[in-house]
Design a protein around this motif. Structure first.
Motif, PDB file in Angstrom:
ATOM      1  N   TYR A 118      91.388-104.101 -87.105  1.00 42.23           N
ATOM      2  CA  TYR A 118      91.925-102.988 -87.888  1.00 42.23           C
ATOM      3  C   TYR A 118      93.372-102.772 -87.491  1.00 42.23           C
ATOM      4  N   TYR A 120      95.589 -99.633 -87.489  1.00 42.52           N
ATOM      5  CA  TYR A 120      95.537 -98.181 -87.707  1.00 42.52           C
ATOM      6  C   TYR A 120      96.956 -97.650 -87.776  1.00 42.52           C
ATOM      7  N   ARG A 122      99.702 -94.524 -88.811  1.00 43.16           N
ATOM      8  CA  ARG A 122      99.804 -93.080 -89.003  1.00 43.16           C
ATOM      9  C   ARG A 122      99.907 -92.784 -90.504  1.00 43.16           C
ATOM     10  N   THR A 159      91.575-105.145 -91.661  1.00 41.17           N
ATOM     11  CA  THR A 159      91.559-103.965 -92.523  1.00 41.17           C
ATOM     12  C   THR A 159      92.665-103.015 -92.092  1.00 41.17           C
ATOM     13  N   GLN A 161      93.936 -99.259 -91.973  1.00 38.14           N
ATOM     14  CA  GLN A 161      93.419 -97.888 -92.081  1.00 38.14           C
ATOM     15  C   GLN A 161      94.551 -96.898 -91.859  1.00 38.14           C
ATOM     16  N   LEU A 162      94.673 -95.931 -92.754  1.00 42.26           N
ATOM     17  CA  LEU A 162      95.678 -94.890 -92.569  1.00 42.26           C
ATOM     18  C   LEU A 162      95.074 -93.673 -91.892  1.00 42.26           C
ATOM     19  N   GLY A 163      95.838 -93.060 -91.000  1.00 39.85           N
ATOM     20  CA  GLY A 163      95.443 -91.813 -90.365  1.00 39.85           C
ATOM     21  C   GLY A 163      95.806 -90.649 -91.280  1.00 39.85           C
ATOM     22  N   CYS A 169      96.071 -89.575 -82.215  1.00 42.41           N
ATOM     23  CA  CYS A 169      95.456 -90.809 -82.697  1.00 42.41           C
ATOM     24  C   CYS A 169      96.174 -92.048 -82.178  1.00 42.41           C
ATOM     25  N   LEU A 179      89.085 -93.594 -85.998  1.00 45.71           N
ATOM     26  CA  LEU A 179      88.610 -94.710 -86.826  1.00 45.71           C
ATOM     27  C   LEU A 179      87.104 -94.603 -87.062  1.00 45.71           C
TER      28      LEU A 179
END
Lengths: 454, 152
Positions: A118, A120, A122, A159, A161-163, A169, A179
């Motif tokens: 992932y 991740y 912000r 993948t 992923q947006l926070g 985080c 997550l």
């Protein structure tokens, strides 16, 4: 300015796969795939690469902690939550050279035996996530990343992923919690993520720049990496410089590069031709340096450590001689008060108190003991929290007060009361030197002859 | 409540892992994007969708700054108040923008077009004072006419 990591970043066409491939993108991944994973870890270990997110932990060693048991799913999490104030280097890398970032993620995943990764990011980097997602789609369409990466038999799914807006985080266990769909309360360690990480599976969390370095190292070798930098600080570092400088921006420098040369050269000197007052070298979570302290330093882990601070994220914040340090500290303290996740009492309460006391000092409502109070609150946070945010919040408060004390003392109330009180019982009991009037009356009443009233 | 595209995005996040909780962050983001808030109704909806308790969804929703309990305007104008932006005059910019829009931070213009927010460091410090209109970086705000910001 060094040109190791960022050599292609100045060319906007690098975002497109074909251009990136011509410049050598994914050669490092190809090289990695031709080796057993342990040898990739060994190569990164031999390069001396240390984590570029802030802590500086040796990357090869972090990867070597993964020992997956049968049936476990290993995860690589790329930390693109870049939220340390004054830090925008990952922003730059992702925007300018997304394929280098993806290549680094792929190499890291392969090295630790992960088939799932992932990235991740912000929430504020949503526009960058689109750039990265477009690059990922291209790399997948070209069979570079995906099932059977480059016909190697290795499968990888990445993948993005947006926070949704929370500094915590970026703390590795906070990132994992987020997550997983939880409040990003950091976890107690041990167990470390390498044992119980994302969804309790073995997990490594690496910063964007760290993984980008890994991509270069696999393409060009550990030795070429060590040609840059100093003995214990190998390689180059992205420095994001901002604040009171003429040319704020992201610059890649050899570790060991003289700080003042950087400030006057790359950063263009202090804005408006003013003098330098202070520098925070690695994000607000590290102690501030006075101009005098900063003068002899070089940009690397050891030099910063010798001056009692840290290279951190490389988020360099420069203060000109017209800055009010108490005002600046209030701004920093408010940041930590806002971003404390609230899990640990000393941090949740203490960061709020530090901001509150600073606010009242600056409002002219300070009390005589306020500087001591600020430092004590800090002492009671440090070392008493689950994650590093609490400790981090103390560094600016303590270092600003210690190094710029006269500016803070000037905010304290006039010590009239204190002097008068001290003289009580010591000096001669005359009207001139005695305690304040109210006090004098009372002592007279006590000391006076009992018959006086009659 | 949500569009097909939004539901598809949440479903995709859900398919990534066995844990339905994992999709919660995406669900919150997507819902905020379409509904401009994650209030009580949205929380119940997401909870049903993912098979989670509403209390849990609310607890997570309220943790994040970008997930709003009340409706935002059509656009969110975020002015950075980070230390680097502070050193580049962010306070003055914030005051000027507030005056221009006639609102204070946290408020929405009467016509519902803009919500003004003061946010912590957005990671765009070389364009200080940094600002964002929704997901777009638009700094440095001192350099563009502040007027233009509200016309974007």
């Amino acid at each position: 300015m060094a040109q190791y990591l960022t050599r292609n970043a100045l060319d906007p066409a690098q975002r497109e796969l074909q251009t990136a491939l011509r410049a050598g993108a994914y050669l490092g991944f190809k090289q990695a795939l031709s080796l057993p994973p342990q040898e990739v870890v060994a190569e990164i270990d031999a390069s001396g690469l240390r984590g570029r997110g802030g802590a500086g932990f040796p990357t090869g060693r972090k990867w070597s902690f993964i020992h997956a048991k049968e049936g476990q799913t290993v995860y690589l999490l790329c930390n693109a939550d870049e939220s340390e104030p004054g830090t925008f280097k990952d922003h730059y890398l992702i925007e300018r050279d997304p394929h280098l970032v993806l290549e680094g993620v792929a190499i890291g995943a392969y090295a630790i035996g992960a088939h799932r990764a992932y990235i991740y990011m912000r929430g504020e980097y949503a526009s960058l996530a689109e750039t990265l997602a477009a690059a990922l789609r291209e790399a997948m369409a070209a069979d570079i990343i995906g099932p059977n990466c480059m016909n190697s038999g290795y499968d990888l799914r990445i993948t993005i992923q947006l926070g949704a807006g929370a500094y915590i985080c970026g703390e590795e266990t906070g990132l994992i919690q987020s997550l997983e769909g939880r409040r990003a309360y950091p976890r107690v360690r041990p167990p470390f993520p390498a044992v119980h990480g994302f969804l309790q599976e073995p997990t490594v969390v690496n910063n964007v720049e760290t993984l980008a370095c890994a991509a270069r190292i696999m393409a060009e070798g550990a030795e070429a990496f060590k040609d840059h930098g100093t003995g214990r600080s190998a390689g180059t570092k992205l420095i994001s410089v901002s604040g009171a400088v003429e040319r704020p921006g992201v610059y890649e420098v050899e570790l060991g590069y003289p700080l003042m040369e950087f400030l006057q050269g790359e950063a263009g000197g202090i804005r408006g031709g003013r003098g330098l007052k202070a520098i925070i070298p690695g994000g607000t979570s590290v102690p501030v340096l006075t101009a005098e302290e900063a003068a002899p330093l070089t940009i690397d882990y050891e030099s910063m450590q010798s001056a009692g601070t840290m290279l951190g994220s490389g988020g360099m914040i420069v203060f000109g001689d017209d800055t009010s340090m108490p005002q600046a500290l209030l701004r920093i303290a408010e940041f930590y008060a806002h971003e404390s996740c609230g899990e640990c009492t000393p941090c949740r309460e203490g960061t709020g108190w530090m901001a509150w006391v600073l606010r009242r000092l600056l409002a002219g409502e300070g009390r005589p003991g306020d500087l001591g109070l600020l430092l004590r609150v800090g002492d009671n946070i440090e070392g008493r929290t689950i994650c590093g945010l609490g400790d981090a919040s103390v560094q600016p408060v303590r270092s600003f007060i210690r190094k710029f004390r006269p500016e803070f003392e000037a905010l304290l109330p006039e010590p009239v009361q204190a002097v008068a009180w001290q003289s009580h019982g010591h000096g001669p009991r005359t009207g001139r030197f005695g305690p304040p009037a109210e006090e004098a009356t009372r002592s007279e009443a006590v000391d006076g002859p009992p018959t006086a009233a009659l | 409540m949500l569009s097909k595209d939004a539901l598809r995005e949440i479903e995709a996040a859900r398919a990534e892992e066995d844990s339905p909780r994992h999709a919660l962050l995406t669900a919150l983001r997507v819902t905020q994007g379409e509904r401009r808030q994650v209030g009580p109704e949205e929380i119940t909806y997401i909870a049903d969708l993912l098979g989670l308790s509403p209390a849990l969804v609310q607890g997570v929703a309220r943790f994040y700054d970008q997930i709003s309990a009340t409706p935002t305007g059509q656009h969110v104008l975020s002015l950075c108040r980070g230390i680097s932006c502070y050193l580049c005059g962010a306070d003055e910019v914030a005051a000027a923008v507030g005056e221009l829009l006639g609102i204070r931070p946290g408020e929405t213009t009467a016509d519902g077009r803009f919500t003004l927010r003061l946010v912590e460091c957005v990671g765009d410090c070389d364009r200080a004072p940094a600002a964002m209109v929704d997901d777009r970086f638009v700094g440095p705000v001192a350099a563009v006419a502040i007027d233009n910001l509200t016309k974007m």
